[in-house]
Design a protein around this motif. Structure first.
Motif, short mmCIF file in Angstrom:
data_model
loop_
_atom_site.label_atom_id
_atom_site.label_comp_id
_atom_site.label_asym_id
_atom_site.label_seq_id
_atom_site.Cartn_x
_atom_site.Cartn_y
_atom_site.Cartn_z
N SER A 1 14.72 3.43 -8.54
CA SER A 1 15.15 2.72 -7.33
C SER A 1 16.29 3.46 -6.64
N LYS A 2 16.18 3.63 -5.31
CA LYS A 2 17.19 4.25 -4.49
C LYS A 2 17.41 3.38 -3.25
N PRO A 3 18.38 3.69 -2.39
CA PRO A 3 18.60 2.84 -1.21
C PRO A 3 17.37 2.71 -0.31
N HIS A 4 16.52 3.75 -0.23
CA HIS A 4 15.41 3.72 0.72
C HIS A 4 14.05 3.93 0.05
N SER A 5 13.97 3.86 -1.29
CA SER A 5 12.68 4.09 -1.95
C SER A 5 12.74 3.57 -3.38
N PHE A 6 11.57 3.41 -3.97
CA PHE A 6 11.43 3.16 -5.41
C PHE A 6 10.01 3.57 -5.83
N ARG A 7 9.84 3.77 -7.12
CA ARG A 7 8.53 4.14 -7.66
C ARG A 7 7.84 2.91 -8.24
N VAL A 8 6.56 2.76 -7.94
CA VAL A 8 5.73 1.70 -8.50
C VAL A 8 4.74 2.33 -9.48
N SER A 9 4.70 1.83 -10.72
CA SER A 9 3.77 2.35 -11.74
C SER A 9 2.94 1.20 -12.27
N TRP A 10 1.75 1.51 -12.75
CA TRP A 10 0.88 0.48 -13.30
C TRP A 10 0.05 1.06 -14.45
N ALA A 11 -0.48 0.17 -15.25
CA ALA A 11 -1.28 0.58 -16.41
C ALA A 11 -2.20 -0.59 -16.79
N PRO A 12 -3.36 -0.26 -17.39
CA PRO A 12 -3.91 1.08 -17.62
C PRO A 12 -4.62 1.60 -16.37
N ILE B 1 -11.88 2.87 -8.87
CA ILE B 1 -12.02 4.00 -7.94
C ILE B 1 -10.78 4.18 -7.06
N GLY B 2 -9.92 3.16 -6.99
CA GLY B 2 -8.72 3.30 -6.17
C GLY B 2 -7.81 2.09 -6.30
N TYR B 3 -6.58 2.26 -5.80
CA TYR B 3 -5.58 1.19 -5.84
C TYR B 3 -5.00 0.99 -4.45
N GLN B 4 -4.72 -0.27 -4.11
CA GLN B 4 -4.02 -0.62 -2.89
C GLN B 4 -2.67 -1.21 -3.26
N ILE B 5 -1.60 -0.73 -2.62
CA ILE B 5 -0.25 -1.23 -2.88
C ILE B 5 0.25 -1.90 -1.61
N ASN C 1 -1.46 6.69 -11.62
CA ASN C 1 -0.86 5.48 -12.19
C ASN C 1 0.51 5.18 -11.60
N SER C 2 0.88 5.85 -10.50
CA SER C 2 2.16 5.55 -9.86
C SER C 2 2.19 6.14 -8.46
N THR C 3 3.12 5.63 -7.66
CA THR C 3 3.36 6.19 -6.33
C THR C 3 4.77 5.81 -5.91
N VAL C 4 5.34 6.56 -4.98
CA VAL C 4 6.68 6.28 -4.47
C VAL C 4 6.55 5.57 -3.13
N VAL C 5 7.20 4.43 -3.00
CA VAL C 5 7.25 3.68 -1.74
C VAL C 5 8.54 4.08 -1.01
N GLU C 6 8.43 4.53 0.24
CA GLU C 6 9.57 5.10 0.95
C GLU C 6 9.85 4.34 2.26
N ASN C 7 10.91 4.79 2.95
CA ASN C 7 11.33 4.23 4.25
C ASN C 7 11.65 2.74 4.14
N LEU C 8 12.41 2.39 3.10
CA LEU C 8 12.76 1.00 2.85
C LEU C 8 14.19 0.72 3.28
N CYS D 1 13.86 -4.05 -6.08
CA CYS D 1 15.10 -4.09 -5.29
C CYS D 1 15.58 -2.68 -5.00
N THR D 2 15.88 -2.40 -3.74
CA THR D 2 16.49 -1.13 -3.40
C THR D 2 17.99 -1.20 -3.67
N GLN D 3 18.61 -0.05 -3.85
CA GLN D 3 20.04 0.01 -4.14
C GLN D 3 20.87 -0.06 -2.87
#
Length: 499
Positions: free
Chosen positions: A318-329, A335-339, A359-366, A393-395
């Motif tokens: 987590s950062k002020p304008h981004s965080f990483r979302v991970s999932w499993a399995p 065939i794909g994921y929607q966040i 299994n993860s992606t970074v959400v930005e511009n927050l 939560c962003t920082q």
């Protein structure tokens, strides 16, 4: 707390004296196992002396019933540190007494937690005559970790598993579940354990039994079982020159779906994939020898239930304008994921789409210091969907402690001071991980920017971290490594910034 410390010290002293603790009693000898058993032991400065001692006791308790010898179990230890080190080769200690003494004599090296480098080193030693390793016997790696590594582990760990090594992981800290479950052999519920260092005896029998399943000599067996695959392993019965193997596998409720594979006589394992979930297969290994008759071997294997994804959603980095979302399995049937993500409260929602193999992606511009609702939806090949949500939560902007410094305040005492972090700080947490002695955690109000660190043993290296606390979550901490001078030298200190 004092009683617990005294009891733990007493258990360790009994182990160090070569005595069994009264609770355990005699263990029956296990003489029908064969394999090379390697312990990857975190010997870095992130582990306290007390934790290191408890892990050594756990390793010996785990191995006590095994029979050691050139035709039985052989064992070794590799230290995780700045540079990996093998404590002793596999074929040096071939009796319970000498193995116990070798574990007792093992000393902590300190240094950095370079686990990836240690895994690459382990891959060399697992198949090295010089290290006493044997060809064509089961290979088992037990990695005991506090959950942290300063380098990448995924690639060297996958190479080990591709070479037939079964990987068990015991995490005594706050390890990343996604990273460790991917590193361990499958399924993770059998090969991955999270346990406090004082509770290691709870998992001893379960882990030992799982190791036995791998090391039972001369058995045709299946490992790494998933919903759609498993790996078959067998002892060496042929060679490239003396024949080949035919493998037949049939769902017991549908004999018409019989399948056959052939591999050369040099093989001792084979991965079967594209299997049906929750299905029992009758599997036959037929050695086709051109020298003499070798009877077939059979086994039954049941695949696991189809994995439902996502079963877990984690937020990290987590950062002020981004965080990483991970999932499993991440099963093959997706065939794909929607966040979907949006601030709380509010009705503004944005969408990200990623490939089914990720299994993860970074959400930005927050926005900073904001709570978001994140929903991960798996899109299956069949058209069905499965969703799971989590809050993130962003920082705060500039939520980092600055200029952590130290001042000598007398024997075994240092004063840690820092400059304040930006934003609405609710307080600070100061953690001291001592090389010798227990770790400590101090919480102070936002107006206080210094604490006294006491009971620091002379001549030791200690890690101090200061982290600002905000309403939604902690800010980014700042860490320093502090070395106290030996008592024979002039009192003082020196420090360096950790990576």
């Amino acid at each position: 707390m004092l009683a617990k410390t005294v009891l733990s010290l007493g258990l360790w002293l009994q182990f160090a004296a070569g005595q069994n603790t009264p609770k355990r009693g005699p263990q029956p000898s296990l003489s029908d196992s064969e394999g090379d058993l390697l312990f990857l032991l975190d010997s870095s400065g992130s582990v306290s002396y007390y934790e290191f001692s408890r892990v050594k006791e756990f390793i010996w308790d785990l191995m006590r019933p095994f029979t050691f010898g050139p035709n039985d179990v052989q064992t070794s230890i590799i230290h995780i540190s700045t540079t990996p080190t093998m404590e002793f080769p596999f074929d040096r200690y071939l009796s319970s007494g000498t193995v116990q003494q070798a574990i007792r004599d093992t000393q902590q090296l300190m240094g950095d937690t370079n686990t990836g480098k240690a895994l690459s080193y382990a891959k060399e030693k697992f198949f090295s005559d010089e290290a006493g390793a044997r060809p064509d016997v089961p290979k088992v790696l037990v990695w005991v970790t506090d959950g942290f590594s300063t380098d990448d582990i995924s690639e060297p760990m996958q190479l080990l598993k591709d070479m037939g090594v079964t990987v068990f992981i015991v995490s005594t800290g706050r390890g990343n579940y996604l990273e460790l479950s991917a590193a361990a052999s499958q399924p993770p519920e059998k090969h991955l354990h999270f346990v406090d260092v004082d509770d290691l005896p709870i998992i001893t029998k379960e882990l030992r039994d799982a190791i036995l399943d791998v090391m039972q000599a001369n058995r045709f067996r299946a490992v790494d079982i998933t919903a759609s695959s498993f790996r078959l392993m067998w002892p060496k019965l042929l060679s490239q020159e003396t024949g080949y193997y035919t493998l037949e596998y049939i769902p017991i409720d549908d004999p018409a779906r019989k399948r056959t594979k052939q591999v050369s006589g040099a093989h001792t394992n084979l991965m079967l994939s594209n299997l049906a979930p929750e299905t029992t297969y009758q599997v036959a290994l037929i050695p086709e020898s051109n020298v003499h008759y070798i009877p077939p071997q059979t086994t039954r294997v049941t695949t696991l239930a189809e994995e439902i994804s996502p079963a877990q959603v984690l937020i990290s980095e987590s950062k002020p304008h981004s965080f990483r979302v991970s999932w499993a399995p991440t099963p093959d049937s997706v065939i794909g994921y929607q966040i979907l993500y949006g601030p709380l409260p509010g009705d503004s929602v944005k969408l990200l789409e990623v490939d089914g193999k990720r299994n993860s992606t970074v959400v930005e511009n927050l926005a900073p210091n904001t709570t978001y609702l994140v929903t991960v939806t798996a899109i299956y090949k069949s058209g069905k969907e499965k969703s799971l949500s989590a809050k993130a939560c962003t920082q705060e902007e500039g939520s980092t402690v600055r200029r952590l410094r130290f001042e000598n305040m007398g024997p075994n005492t240092l004063k840690a001071s820092w400059d304040s972090a930006d934003g609405k700080v609710l307080g600070y947490r100061v953690r001291c991980r001592r090389q010798t002695g227990p770790s400590s955690l101090i919480s102070v109000s936002p107006q206080i920017h210094s604490v006294l660190l006491t009971d620091l043993v002379s001549g030791t290296t200690n890690k101090v971290c200061v982290k600002p606390m905000y309403k939604n979550q902690p800010g980014k901490g700042l860490c320093r490594t502090v070395h106290t001078q030996p008592a024979t030298e002039a009192q003082g200190y020196k420090h360096r910034q950790t990576a």
